[in-house]
Design an enzyme around this catalytic site. Structure first.
Site, PDB file in Angstrom:
ATOM      1  N   ARG A 103      -9.910-102.862  69.764  1.00 58.31           N
ATOM      2  CA  ARG A 103     -11.278-102.861  69.875  1.00 58.31           C
ATOM      3  C   ARG A 103     -12.014-102.227  68.757  1.00 58.31           C
ATOM      4  NH1 ARG A 103      -8.863-104.050  74.408  1.00 58.31           N
ATOM      5  NH2 ARG A 103      -7.773-102.426  73.780  1.00 58.31           N
ATOM      6  N   THR A 104     -11.678-101.057  68.616  1.00 57.18           N
ATOM      7  CA  THR A 104     -12.491-100.070  67.651  1.00 57.18           C
ATOM      8  C   THR A 104     -12.431-100.506  66.103  1.00 57.18           C
ATOM      9  OG1 THR A 104     -12.230 -98.182  69.174  1.00 57.18           O
ATOM     10  CG2 THR A 104     -13.245 -97.838  67.098  1.00 57.18           C
ATOM     11  N   LYS A 132       5.301 -89.645  51.057  1.00 56.92           N
ATOM     12  CA  LYS A 132       5.764 -88.959  49.691  1.00 56.92           C
ATOM     13  C   LYS A 132       5.256 -87.350  49.942  1.00 56.92           C
ATOM     14  CE  LYS A 132       4.928 -92.985  47.427  1.00 56.92           C
ATOM     15  NZ  LYS A 132       3.852 -93.459  46.310  1.00 56.92           N
ATOM     16  N   ARG A 153      -9.512 -93.132  62.655  1.00 52.87           N
ATOM     17  CA  ARG A 153      -9.096 -92.665  63.925  1.00 52.87           C
ATOM     18  C   ARG A 153      -7.731 -92.025  63.589  1.00 52.87           C
ATOM     19  NH1 ARG A 153      -8.010 -96.437  69.177  1.00 52.87           N
ATOM     20  NH2 ARG A 153     -10.167 -96.116  69.204  1.00 52.87           N
ATOM     21  N   HIS A 190     -14.613 -89.934  71.042  1.00 51.78           N
ATOM     22  CA  HIS A 190     -14.656 -90.918  70.727  1.00 51.78           C
ATOM     23  C   HIS A 190     -16.276 -91.499  70.693  1.00 51.78           C
ATOM     24  CE1 HIS A 190     -13.683 -95.052  69.931  1.00 51.78           C
ATOM     25  NE2 HIS A 190     -12.737 -95.344  70.773  1.00 51.78           N
TER      26      HIS A 190
END
Ligand code: CP
Length: 418
Positions: A103-104, A132, A153, A190
């Site tokens: 959703r986000t 790396k 996120r 959030h």
């Protein structure tokens, strides 16, 4: 556990990686009270970086809700879509999601598309040069070279906030710097989920009829029902219940702090008596510091004002039990708990107030069954509309950050006569 899911290393816990050293560099700034940090995340009275829900005042939430409504209604017409898509077509956004999301991620992408912002993405660090040995901070600085906004996120609490300070330091030194939006940071915050939850509550408690009509509102009919005589519009004066994984739910933490901004609200937290699932001490202290009335229950049947809480709440926020974070001790402790007591049923929903919305940040857990699909057709089941609201209010947030919200409101008033 990945070392970066831990809080920044303290002096007694010497950092081992450059990422940990980078985080430690920001530790002093991270630990300051929200009130002190908030001005640093703003520019000229508007949000520059969006890191925690404490940045949203009630006034700003009302303003963003109004812009989201305007975008939603403007988008119903082709000419309106053309107007919106031209507002920010010169901007590019990086969606840096190194933790799973449906959703986000998609609603930010759709919000960008509504406003004409071009998106690119890194969803798996194993496809980036972090494999790396590149640090997250170097990755972020690189993104800022190519993009005008970073939506991120991460499993790491405080990474988004640290990156906002990195951007501020770059700005001060005259280097390129872009806004950071926190799309979920560890078990911490959030904020844009809380924003869409509030927008959903604003829409629900406006009691507008279909197509936002005040003429077909159910409000007066509802007030004639037994027990609803004192129903009011708006978010003030209501009882909000959260059920499930209160301890590890970052959406619960962010939304509870936003609801604390409203007058005369009561918050009820319903969780199994389990050390990982009950409210954490820091949230308890923050609510106490704000003089918010809150209750910690372990059942829908516990009494509030002399009746079972399921019959008393004005809105119910269900959450998933986040078993993926269980330790061996958690699993052992869970064995004695009857989790079915934290799942809704049609019978329980039948006892709720006739207007009380059921929210859930989603995903729901089909195996746990906290909201069985039989409830989806109930008019109070708000979770799919809640997810769509996320697209509108995230578009409003982007419009605010890039200072085109005024243009949107002028177009709206000019074309919709409101
Ligand atoms: N509510 C929420 O954050 O959903 P996703 O994890 O799918 O983005």
């Amino acid at each position: 556990m990945n070392a970066l899911m831990q809080p920044p290393a303290s002096e007694s816990n010497v950092p081992r990686t450059q990422d940990e050293r980078d985080l430690l560099h920001y530790a002093g700034r991270l630990e300051r009270p929200t009130k002190v940090k908030t001005p640093e995340l703003e520019r000229s009275g508007r949000l520059r970086h969006v890191i925690f829900s404490g940045q949203f005042s009630v006034e700003l939430l009302e303003e963003l809700g109004g812009v989201a409504d305007a975008i939603r209604l403007i988008s119903k017409h082709r000419a309106g879509q053309d107007f919106l898509i031209n507002l920010l077509h010169h901007k590019r956004a990086m969606l840096y999601f190194t933790q799973p999301s449906t959703r986000t991620f998609l609603s930010f992408m759709a919000a960008c598309q509504i406003l004409g912002i071009t998106c690119n993405e890194v969803r798996d660090a194993s496809t980036s040069s972090e494999t790396k040995g590149e640090t997250r901070f170097d990755s972020i600085r690189m993104f800022s070279s190519y993009f005008d906004l970073i939506v991120m996120r991460s499993p790491l609490a405080r990474l988004a906030e640290s990156c906002a300070y990195l951007m501020n330091d770059l700005e001060r030194s005259g280097s390129r710097s872009v806004p950071i939006i926190n799309a979920g940071s560890g078990a911490d915050e959030h904020p844009t989920q809380a924003l869409l939850d509030i927008y959903t509550l604003q829409r629900t408690f406006s009691f507008a009829g279909p197509n936002d009509s005040a003429h077909t509102s159910r409000f007066e009919d509802l007030r004639r029902l037994p027990g609803c005589e004192n129903l009011t519009k708006g978010l003030d004066g209501k009882t909000y219940a959260f059920c499930g994984d209160i301890g590890r739910g970052r959406t619960v933490r962010s939304l509870a702090m936003l609801l604390a901004n409203y007058e005369n609200v009561r918050l009820v937290f319903i969780a199994p008596d389990h050390p990982s699932l009950v409210m954490r001490e820091d949230l308890r202290q923050r609510l106490e510091a704000r003089n918010v009335r809150f209750y910690e229950f372990d059942s829908f049947e516990q009494q509030l004002d002399g009746r079972p809480v399921i019959e008393q709440l004005d809105a119910l926020y269900m959450t998933r039990i986040q078993k993926e974070h269980d330790t061996a001790a958690d699993s052992e402790h869970s064995a004695a708990i009857d989790f079915s007591r934290y799942c809704l049923s049609p019978e329980l929903v039948g006892r709720m107030k006739p207007y009380a919305p059921i929210l859930h940040p989603f995903p729901r857990d089909q195996h746990f069954g906290e909201i069985p699909p039989e409830i989806d057709d109930d008019p109070r089941a708000m979770y799919f509309r809640q997810a769509r609201n996320g697209m509108w209010v995230r578009a409003a947030l982007l419009a605010h950050v890039f200072d085109v919200d005024g243009q949107i409101m002028r177009y709206f008033h000019g074309n919709f006569g409101v």
